[in-house]
Design a protein around this motif. Sequence first.
Motif, PDB file in Angstrom:
ATOM      1  N   GLU A 277     -10.650   4.073   1.949  1.00 54.48           N
ATOM      2  CA  GLU A 277     -10.686   4.687   3.274  1.00 54.48           C
ATOM      3  C   GLU A 277      -9.769   3.929   4.242  1.00 54.48           C
ATOM      4  O   GLU A 277      -9.107   4.540   5.083  1.00 54.48           O
ATOM      5  CB  GLU A 277     -12.106   4.713   3.825  1.00 54.48           C
ATOM      6  CG  GLU A 277     -12.198   5.487   5.121  1.00 54.48           C
ATOM      7  CD  GLU A 277     -13.622   5.688   5.601  1.00 54.48           C
ATOM      8  OE1 GLU A 277     -13.773   6.197   6.725  1.00 54.48           O
ATOM      9  OE2 GLU A 277     -14.573   5.360   4.870  1.00 54.48           O
ATOM     10  N   LEU A 278      -9.707   2.617   4.102  1.00 56.04           N
ATOM     11  CA  LEU A 278      -8.819   1.824   4.944  1.00 56.04           C
ATOM     12  C   LEU A 278      -7.359   2.215   4.703  1.00 56.04           C
ATOM     13  O   LEU A 278      -6.578   2.334   5.647  1.00 56.04           O
ATOM     14  CB  LEU A 278      -9.032   0.332   4.673  1.00 56.04           C
ATOM     15  CG  LEU A 278      -8.372  -0.648   5.610  1.00 56.04           C
ATOM     16  CD1 LEU A 278      -8.789  -0.419   7.043  1.00 56.04           C
ATOM     17  CD2 LEU A 278      -8.707  -2.075   5.186  1.00 56.04           C
ATOM     18  N   ALA A 279      -6.996   2.444   3.447  1.00 54.72           N
ATOM     19  CA  ALA A 279      -5.634   2.883   3.134  1.00 54.72           C
ATOM     20  C   ALA A 279      -5.341   4.237   3.785  1.00 54.72           C
ATOM     21  O   ALA A 279      -4.251   4.454   4.317  1.00 54.72           O
ATOM     22  CB  ALA A 279      -5.432   2.960   1.628  1.00 54.72           C
ATOM     23  N   HIS A 280      -6.309   5.142   3.775  1.00 53.65           N
ATOM     24  CA  HIS A 280      -6.134   6.445   4.428  1.00 53.65           C
ATOM     25  C   HIS A 280      -5.942   6.276   5.933  1.00 53.65           C
ATOM     26  O   HIS A 280      -5.084   6.934   6.539  1.00 53.65           O
ATOM     27  CB  HIS A 280      -7.342   7.352   4.165  1.00 53.65           C
ATOM     28  CG  HIS A 280      -7.333   8.001   2.819  1.00 53.65           C
ATOM     29  ND1 HIS A 280      -6.619   9.138   2.548  1.00 53.65           N
ATOM     30  CD2 HIS A 280      -7.953   7.656   1.667  1.00 53.65           C
ATOM     31  CE1 HIS A 280      -6.802   9.485   1.286  1.00 53.65           C
ATOM     32  NE2 HIS A 280      -7.606   8.588   0.727  1.00 53.65           N
ATOM     33  N   LEU A 281      -6.734   5.403   6.550  1.00 51.73           N
ATOM     34  CA  LEU A 281      -6.624   5.168   7.983  1.00 51.73           C
ATOM     35  C   LEU A 281      -5.278   4.548   8.353  1.00 51.73           C
ATOM     36  O   LEU A 281      -4.661   4.920   9.351  1.00 51.73           O
ATOM     37  CB  LEU A 281      -7.771   4.277   8.463  1.00 51.73           C
ATOM     38  CG  LEU A 281      -9.174   4.889   8.368  1.00 51.73           C
ATOM     39  CD1 LEU A 281     -10.234   3.831   8.620  1.00 51.73           C
ATOM     40  CD2 LEU A 281      -9.313   6.049   9.335  1.00 51.73           C
TER      41      LEU A 281
ATOM     42  N   ALA B 209       0.069   4.706  10.673  1.00 59.19           N
ATOM     43  CA  ALA B 209       1.462   4.269  10.536  1.00 59.19           C
ATOM     44  C   ALA B 209       2.409   5.422  10.184  1.00 59.19           C
ATOM     45  O   ALA B 209       3.613   5.197  10.046  1.00 59.19           O
ATOM     46  CB  ALA B 209       1.571   3.183   9.474  1.00 59.19           C
ATOM     47  N   HIS B 210       1.868   6.624   9.979  1.00 59.74           N
ATOM     48  CA  HIS B 210       2.677   7.799   9.624  1.00 59.74           C
ATOM     49  C   HIS B 210       3.480   7.557   8.350  1.00 59.74           C
ATOM     50  O   HIS B 210       4.679   7.810   8.282  1.00 59.74           O
ATOM     51  CB  HIS B 210       3.599   8.216  10.767  1.00 59.74           C
ATOM     52  CG  HIS B 210       2.875   8.463  12.042  1.00 59.74           C
ATOM     53  ND1 HIS B 210       2.038   9.551  12.219  1.00 59.74           N
ATOM     54  CD2 HIS B 210       2.833   7.747  13.196  1.00 59.74           C
ATOM     55  CE1 HIS B 210       1.516   9.497  13.440  1.00 59.74           C
ATOM     56  NE2 HIS B 210       1.974   8.414  14.051  1.00 59.74           N
ATOM     57  N   VAL B 211       2.785   7.036   7.326  1.00 60.75           N
ATOM     58  CA  VAL B 211       3.390   6.833   6.007  1.00 60.75           C
ATOM     59  C   VAL B 211       2.500   7.532   4.988  1.00 60.75           C
ATOM     60  O   VAL B 211       1.369   7.902   5.296  1.00 60.75           O
ATOM     61  CB  VAL B 211       3.530   5.328   5.661  1.00 60.75           C
ATOM     62  CG1 VAL B 211       4.488   4.638   6.614  1.00 60.75           C
ATOM     63  CG2 VAL B 211       2.195   4.630   5.633  1.00 60.75           C
ATOM     64  N   ASP B 212       3.020   7.703   3.777  1.00 59.78           N
ATOM     65  CA  ASP B 212       2.183   8.356   2.776  1.00 59.78           C
ATOM     66  C   ASP B 212       1.157   7.359   2.225  1.00 59.78           C
ATOM     67  O   ASP B 212       1.243   6.153   2.444  1.00 59.78           O
ATOM     68  CB  ASP B 212       3.005   9.016   1.674  1.00 59.78           C
ATOM     69  CG  ASP B 212       3.793   8.045   0.805  1.00 59.78           C
ATOM     70  OD1 ASP B 212       3.369   6.881   0.676  1.00 59.78           O
ATOM     71  OD2 ASP B 212       4.816   8.453   0.240  1.00 59.78           O
ATOM     72  N   LEU B 213       0.171   7.878   1.524  1.00 58.92           N
ATOM     73  CA  LEU B 213      -0.957   7.083   1.047  1.00 58.92           C
ATOM     74  C   LEU B 213      -0.519   5.976   0.093  1.00 58.92           C
ATOM     75  O   LEU B 213      -1.047   4.861   0.145  1.00 58.92           O
ATOM     76  CB  LEU B 213      -1.993   7.992   0.386  1.00 58.92           C
ATOM     77  CG  LEU B 213      -3.300   7.342  -0.044  1.00 58.92           C
ATOM     78  CD1 LEU B 213      -3.985   6.664   1.137  1.00 58.92           C
ATOM     79  CD2 LEU B 213      -4.218   8.370  -0.669  1.00 58.92           C
ATOM     80  N   LYS B 214       0.457   6.254  -0.768  1.00 53.54           N
ATOM     81  CA  LYS B 214       0.943   5.236  -1.709  1.00 53.54           C
ATOM     82  C   LYS B 214       1.543   4.049  -0.973  1.00 53.54           C
ATOM     83  O   LYS B 214       1.332   2.902  -1.339  1.00 53.54           O
ATOM     84  CB  LYS B 214       1.979   5.828  -2.671  1.00 53.54           C
ATOM     85  CG  LYS B 214       1.389   6.573  -3.828  1.00 53.54           C
ATOM     86  CD  LYS B 214       2.469   6.945  -4.819  1.00 53.54           C
ATOM     87  CE  LYS B 214       1.845   7.595  -6.037  1.00 53.54           C
ATOM     88  NZ  LYS B 214       2.844   7.868  -7.072  1.00 53.54           N
ATOM     89  N   GLN B 215       2.311   4.327   0.081  1.00 55.24           N
ATOM     90  CA  GLN B 215       2.906   3.250   0.859  1.00 55.24           C
ATOM     91  C   GLN B 215       1.836   2.439   1.584  1.00 55.24           C
ATOM     92  O   GLN B 215       1.897   1.214   1.627  1.00 55.24           O
ATOM     93  CB  GLN B 215       3.906   3.805   1.877  1.00 55.24           C
ATOM     94  CG  GLN B 215       5.179   4.336   1.262  1.00 55.24           C
ATOM     95  CD  GLN B 215       6.063   4.985   2.314  1.00 55.24           C
ATOM     96  OE1 GLN B 215       5.578   5.746   3.151  1.00 55.24           O
ATOM     97  NE2 GLN B 215       7.352   4.679   2.262  1.00 55.24           N
ATOM     98  N   ALA B 216       0.857   3.103   2.152  1.00 50.24           N
ATOM     99  CA  ALA B 216      -0.215   2.411   2.860  1.00 50.24           C
ATOM    100  C   ALA B 216      -1.024   1.543   1.901  1.00 50.24           C
ATOM    101  O   ALA B 216      -1.369   0.406   2.227  1.00 50.24           O
ATOM    102  CB  ALA B 216      -1.127   3.417   3.545  1.00 50.24           C
ATOM    103  N   ASP B 217      -1.298   2.061   0.706  1.00 45.52           N
ATOM    104  CA  ASP B 217      -2.031   1.300  -0.296  1.00 45.52           C
ATOM    105  C   ASP B 217      -1.219   0.078  -0.733  1.00 45.52           C
ATOM    106  O   ASP B 217      -1.771  -1.013  -0.890  1.00 45.52           O
ATOM    107  CB  ASP B 217      -2.366   2.191  -1.487  1.00 45.52           C
ATOM    108  CG  ASP B 217      -3.410   1.569  -2.397  1.00 45.52           C
ATOM    109  OD1 ASP B 217      -4.412   1.032  -1.872  1.00 45.52           O
ATOM    110  OD2 ASP B 217      -3.229   1.616  -3.630  1.00 45.52           O
ATOM    111  N   ALA B 218       0.094   0.260  -0.900  1.00 46.88           N
ATOM    112  CA  ALA B 218       0.967  -0.857  -1.284  1.00 46.88           C
ATOM    113  C   ALA B 218       1.013  -1.913  -0.172  1.00 46.88           C
ATOM    114  O   ALA B 218       1.000  -3.115  -0.452  1.00 46.88           O
ATOM    115  CB  ALA B 218       2.376  -0.351  -1.594  1.00 46.88           C
TER     116      ALA B 218
END
Length: 121
Positions: free
Chosen positions: A16-20, A25-34
Amino acid sequence: MPTADSKTPKIVGKEELAHLIAARAHVDLKQADAMLDALTDTVREEVAKGHQVRLMGFGSWKLTAVAARTIKSIRGRTPIHLPAGKRVSFSTGSLLAEAAKAPTSAKQAPASKPAAKKGAK
């Protein structure tokens, strides 16, 4: 913070933190998770080296020494020796501390009772 329908606090996990983060940050989920993985890995590696990691306003992580001590077992009340070691400590920054002090919404906060006067029964 307890949710409106229960007494238990809501837990925001990594997913959920990665989704938030992705939304903010207006990035895709893969980038946020990375980014989240990179942050946690970097903090872990730097603290393991003995460095203090500080995010201004958020907080800081550092290794602290813990002295050897003897405690009593809660089961048998027998003494247990704990050796000296190191522990990771986290100190909150000013912005995070202020967020914890922020008033909650009227729906979630219980109505406060006026202070009782001395001698009143």
